[in-house]
Design a protein around this motif. Sequence first.
Motif, PDB file in Angstrom:
ATOM      1  N   LEU A 336       0.747  -1.317   0.012  1.00 20.50           N
ATOM      2  CA  LEU A 336      -0.215   0.044   0.003  1.00 20.50           C
ATOM      3  C   LEU A 336       0.721   1.242  -0.020  1.00 20.50           C
ATOM      4  N   ARG A 337       0.829   2.010  -0.958  1.00 16.15           N
ATOM      5  CA  ARG A 337       1.259   3.327  -1.085  1.00 16.15           C
ATOM      6  C   ARG A 337       0.714   4.581  -1.048  1.00 16.15           C
ATOM      7  N   LYS A 338       0.956   5.626  -0.385  1.00 16.76           N
ATOM      8  CA  LYS A 338       0.413   6.761  -0.150  1.00 16.76           C
ATOM      9  C   LYS A 338      -0.156   7.494  -1.606  1.00 16.76           C
ATOM     10  N   GLY A 339      -1.513   7.859  -1.539  1.00 16.43           N
ATOM     11  CA  GLY A 339      -1.964   8.119  -2.925  1.00 16.43           C
ATOM     12  C   GLY A 339      -3.102   6.801  -3.708  1.00 16.43           C
ATOM     13  N   ASP A 340      -2.550   5.839  -3.295  1.00  9.93           N
ATOM     14  CA  ASP A 340      -3.376   4.505  -3.890  1.00  9.93           C
ATOM     15  C   ASP A 340      -4.900   4.655  -3.555  1.00  9.93           C
ATOM     16  N   ARG A 341      -5.434   4.104  -4.655  1.00  2.79           N
ATOM     17  CA  ARG A 341      -6.940   3.976  -4.405  1.00  2.79           C
ATOM     18  C   ARG A 341      -7.103   2.594  -3.845  1.00  2.79           C
ATOM     19  N   VAL A 342      -7.988   2.383  -2.766  1.00  4.40           N
ATOM     20  CA  VAL A 342      -8.414   1.043  -2.338  1.00  4.40           C
ATOM     21  C   VAL A 342     -10.068   0.937  -2.333  1.00  4.40           C
ATOM     22  N   ARG A 343     -10.389  -0.331  -2.280  1.00  2.16           N
ATOM     23  CA  ARG A 343     -11.763  -0.521  -2.709  1.00  2.16           C
ATOM     24  C   ARG A 343     -12.280  -1.403  -1.285  1.00  2.16           C
ATOM     25  N   ASP A 344     -13.492  -0.944  -0.826  1.00  2.00           N
ATOM     26  CA  ASP A 344     -14.139  -1.992   0.098  1.00  2.00           C
ATOM     27  C   ASP A 344     -15.265  -2.797  -0.778  1.00  2.00           C
ATOM     28  N   PRO A 345     -14.863  -3.792  -1.082  1.00  2.00           N
ATOM     29  CA  PRO A 345     -15.654  -4.835  -1.699  1.00  2.00           C
ATOM     30  C   PRO A 345     -17.216  -5.216  -1.149  1.00  2.00           C
ATOM     31  N   ALA A 346     -17.432  -4.944   0.089  1.00  2.00           N
ATOM     32  CA  ALA A 346     -18.831  -5.189   0.553  1.00  2.00           C
ATOM     33  C   ALA A 346     -19.702  -4.140  -0.072  1.00  2.00           C
ATOM     34  N   THR A 347     -19.079  -2.707  -0.174  1.00  2.00           N
ATOM     35  CA  THR A 347     -19.964  -1.792  -0.569  1.00  2.00           C
ATOM     36  C   THR A 347     -19.692  -1.407  -2.071  1.00  2.00           C
ATOM     37  N   LEU A 381      -9.703   8.037   4.828  1.00  2.00           N
ATOM     38  CA  LEU A 381     -10.665   6.771   4.380  1.00  2.00           C
ATOM     39  C   LEU A 381     -12.134   7.144   5.323  1.00  2.00           C
ATOM     40  N   LYS A 382     -13.154   7.414   4.744  1.00  2.00           N
ATOM     41  CA  LYS A 382     -14.176   8.081   5.183  1.00  2.00           C
ATOM     42  C   LYS A 382     -15.386   6.716   5.784  1.00  2.00           C
ATOM     43  N   GLY A 383     -15.235   5.760   4.706  1.00  2.00           N
ATOM     44  CA  GLY A 383     -16.382   4.913   4.884  1.00  2.00           C
ATOM     45  C   GLY A 383     -16.042   3.579   5.736  1.00  2.00           C
ATOM     46  N   ALA A 384     -14.473   3.500   5.838  1.00  2.00           N
ATOM     47  CA  ALA A 384     -14.157   2.121   6.432  1.00  2.00           C
ATOM     48  C   ALA A 384     -14.425   1.971   7.961  1.00  2.00           C
ATOM     49  N   ARG A 385     -14.913   0.843   8.372  1.00  2.00           N
ATOM     50  CA  ARG A 385     -15.217   0.695   9.770  1.00  2.00           C
ATOM     51  C   ARG A 385     -14.456  -0.693  10.174  1.00  2.00           C
ATOM     52  N   ALA A 386     -14.520  -0.928  11.685  1.00  2.00           N
ATOM     53  CA  ALA A 386     -13.761  -1.949  11.969  1.00  2.00           C
ATOM     54  C   ALA A 386     -14.260  -3.107  11.586  1.00  2.00           C
ATOM     55  N   THR A 388     -13.871  -4.114   8.041  1.00  2.00           N
ATOM     56  CA  THR A 388     -14.013  -3.619   6.656  1.00  2.00           C
ATOM     57  C   THR A 388     -12.747  -4.075   5.987  1.00  2.00           C
ATOM     58  N   THR A 389     -12.726  -4.781   4.755  1.00  2.00           N
ATOM     59  CA  THR A 389     -11.825  -5.415   4.082  1.00  2.00           C
ATOM     60  C   THR A 389     -11.584  -4.233   2.957  1.00  2.00           C
ATOM     61  N   LEU A 390      -9.988  -3.815   2.836  1.00  2.00           N
ATOM     62  CA  LEU A 390      -9.544  -2.826   1.895  1.00  2.00           C
ATOM     63  C   LEU A 390      -8.738  -3.558   0.743  1.00  2.00           C
ATOM     64  N   CYS A 391      -8.953  -3.613  -0.247  1.00  2.00           N
ATOM     65  CA  CYS A 391      -8.272  -4.332  -1.393  1.00  2.00           C
ATOM     66  C   CYS A 391      -7.994  -3.492  -2.325  1.00  2.00           C
ATOM     67  N   ALA A 392      -7.005  -3.932  -3.264  1.00  2.00           N
ATOM     68  CA  ALA A 392      -6.835  -3.405  -4.610  1.00  2.00           C
ATOM     69  C   ALA A 392      -8.260  -3.278  -5.596  1.00  2.00           C
ATOM     70  N   PRO A 393      -8.364  -2.375  -6.237  1.00  2.00           N
ATOM     71  CA  PRO A 393      -9.665  -2.218  -7.031  1.00  2.00           C
ATOM     72  C   PRO A 393      -9.985  -3.359  -8.137  1.00  2.00           C
ATOM     73  N   GLU A 394      -8.859  -3.747  -8.620  1.00  2.00           N
ATOM     74  CA  GLU A 394      -8.685  -4.725  -9.621  1.00  2.00           C
ATOM     75  C   GLU A 394      -8.745  -6.152  -9.290  1.00  2.00           C
ATOM     76  N   ALA A 395      -8.431  -6.267  -7.916  1.00  2.00           N
ATOM     77  CA  ALA A 395      -8.393  -7.857  -7.341  1.00  2.00           C
ATOM     78  C   ALA A 395      -9.420  -7.576  -6.085  1.00  2.00           C
ATOM     79  N   PRO A 396     -10.538  -7.779  -6.223  1.00  2.00           N
ATOM     80  CA  PRO A 396     -11.725  -7.812  -4.980  1.00  2.00           C
ATOM     81  C   PRO A 396     -11.320  -8.978  -4.197  1.00  2.00           C
ATOM     82  N   VAL A 397     -11.558  -8.810  -2.787  1.00  2.00           N
ATOM     83  CA  VAL A 397     -11.583 -10.007  -1.748  1.00  2.00           C
ATOM     84  C   VAL A 397     -12.311  -9.505  -0.566  1.00  2.00           C
ATOM     85  N   VAL A 398     -12.827 -10.509   0.087  1.00  2.00           N
ATOM     86  CA  VAL A 398     -13.561 -10.066   1.274  1.00  2.00           C
ATOM     87  C   VAL A 398     -13.106 -11.158   2.288  1.00  2.00           C
TER      88      VAL A 398
END
Length: 690
Positions: A336-347, A381-386, A388-398
């Motif tokens: 994970l690098r500063k400025g990267d975009r991460v995805r919450d696969p649940a939402t 990150l505004k939407g992450a909660r305890a 929450t999975t965070l992953c690469a947008p192109e490789a989702p995983v929960v």
Amino acid sequence: MRAIRQPHAVTTPTAVRNLGILAHVDAGKTTLTERILFATGTVHKRGEVHDGTTVTDFDPQERDRGITIFAAAVSCAWSGHRVNLIDTPGHVDFADEVERSLRVLDGAVAVFDAVAGVEPQSESVWRQADRHGVPRIAFVNKLDRAGADLDAAVASIRERLGALPLVVQLPIGREEGFTGVVDLLAMRSLLWHPDSDTYERGPVPESLRQEADRRRRALEEAVAALHADALDEFCATSALTERTLVRALRELTLSGDAVVVLCGSAYRNRGIEPLLDAVVAYLPSPADMPAVRGTTDGAEQERAPDPAEPFAALAFKVSVTASGRLTYVRVYSGTLRKGDRVRDPATGRTERVGRIVRVQADRHEEQEEAVAGDIVAVVGLKGARAGTTLCAPEAPVVLEPPSVAEPVVSVAVEARRATDTGRLSAALARLVEEDPSLVVRSDAETGQTVLSGMGELHLEVAVEKIRRGHGVEVAVGRPQVSYRETVVTGVTGLIHRHVKQDGGAGQFAHVVLDVEPLDEPGFEFRSTVVGGRVPQEYARAVEAGCRDALEEGPLGGYPVTGLRVTLTDGATHSKDSSELAFRTAGRFALREALRASTMALLEPVVEVTATVPEEGVGGVLGDLAARRGRVSGSTAHAGTAVITAAVPLAEFFGYASRLRGRTQGRGTFTTRPAPLAPVPPAAADALLGR
């Protein structure tokens, strides 16, 4: 030797140790953490719990109360390794903080009081670590106290925890005279100077030579009995080398077959450096852990702890500070690098990482990146909660989130000033965001806002946080406990037909249910329907309907637990049957079955361990009896008595002040959750208004 600042540790997964400090209240967790930071050169002045100057107990309430309330993360370096350390709470009301921490840790140091040995909360957090499969080493602390006994503490680990302790040190001196240890692996002494932060290595003192030889032999025999390679060497040479012992102890620790035990006095700064060496030597790195498992569209996936893998991380804690919203994450794979975009696969929501910081309790160190195996905090990150999975947008995983315990105590809260109502709502929303074990709801009957948590202290801390952090004066109602209903005698063959015609497509579902009690809390559903009379997808809909019905029982509208439902028969209609119809049928069928069953009310219970002067035993026992307490044990030692009792949580409020009054302030107590228990008939009648 003198502890010096360690060089910046390599951040490859093999050079990282993620560990928690686990223990009972007042066993010395926070002091030990403080001494670790001092020994590694992370801080240059030792803080003290009683002075409110420790690094990890930085919250004002922690300093006022002298206990750890919130899990605090720190990072330090030792022997070329990065040590990410979480100091966890020891009070039962904050066990959920421990649970979330254990979900993301690879190892732990369990701290035990050399006088008290295994205490109630020590046992509780040990069992939590068992459930997560977290390897542990043990540190017997406070060997400088009067009555300290390493062997007795080790015996309590063996007897109460069912663990196999392997002691690798022998204390030099007793109680106030404790000055160092004999390292039974290297067969050398480590002596700490009383007036400085230095220690010296030397030969085993002649007065302890015979005892050290005996214990070394016992250690070799115990390891040989557990480890195949060690056994081969022991049979060939009748001894084990230090190298073989270290390798075997590491493998036994990782497998959970044994627990390495060290000792010392954190307050006096004795035994810290050997403990850090043991953390590096015996506890696992992220590279030693199996690949984390997750799912993508229902299919199972694995992510190895490799910086080159697609990024996947789990958020386990959220904290709102003056410098921004911090999301604590464990990176399981990728970088994970500063400025990267991460995805919450649940939402499906994608967010940008503003900053990455390495946390030192309430201080932060900027990082450009975090790699697999690391624990860091992310800003932005505004939407992450305890959970929450965070992953690469192109490789989702929960990833599987940490479990959250159900609240057991509730209070009504309202703003004292009508103008603060909006601020109170915002404060409550932030509390729940930071602590998932807190629940806020609106009572449909009274219109009151109800705050629920894990205990009286948990709610006190939450309310005080609203007052201090948000400047809102809050009125709090009397605590209420969360009762449950259960099945005592069930019913067999209950038939329910759901038929609905409203001009369009109709609804038809026919179900036959058996309901019976379970021996433990929970709900179990099974289907024994044969011949395809109820298709599998409709059976799942019946189960969902039954779970809906469990939310309100027939006695007092409390949730229902401790039952098994079996779908034994049913029928469908070629056009009008649907999952919705069968879910509705399941809900109404179980409600009808519960009304026909014999039901009982259950209440939460706490196991209380009170330590009181002998002259106050009578008054304490009388008070426990008045609270419907059931005494299960009482032991006396050196003018004090230790009383163990099970007390209904509803009767336990205000116990602290009552105990102080009956023992002239000399009595102390600890609690831990006990299984739910039936409410006596008279108390149940009063509660239900019968």
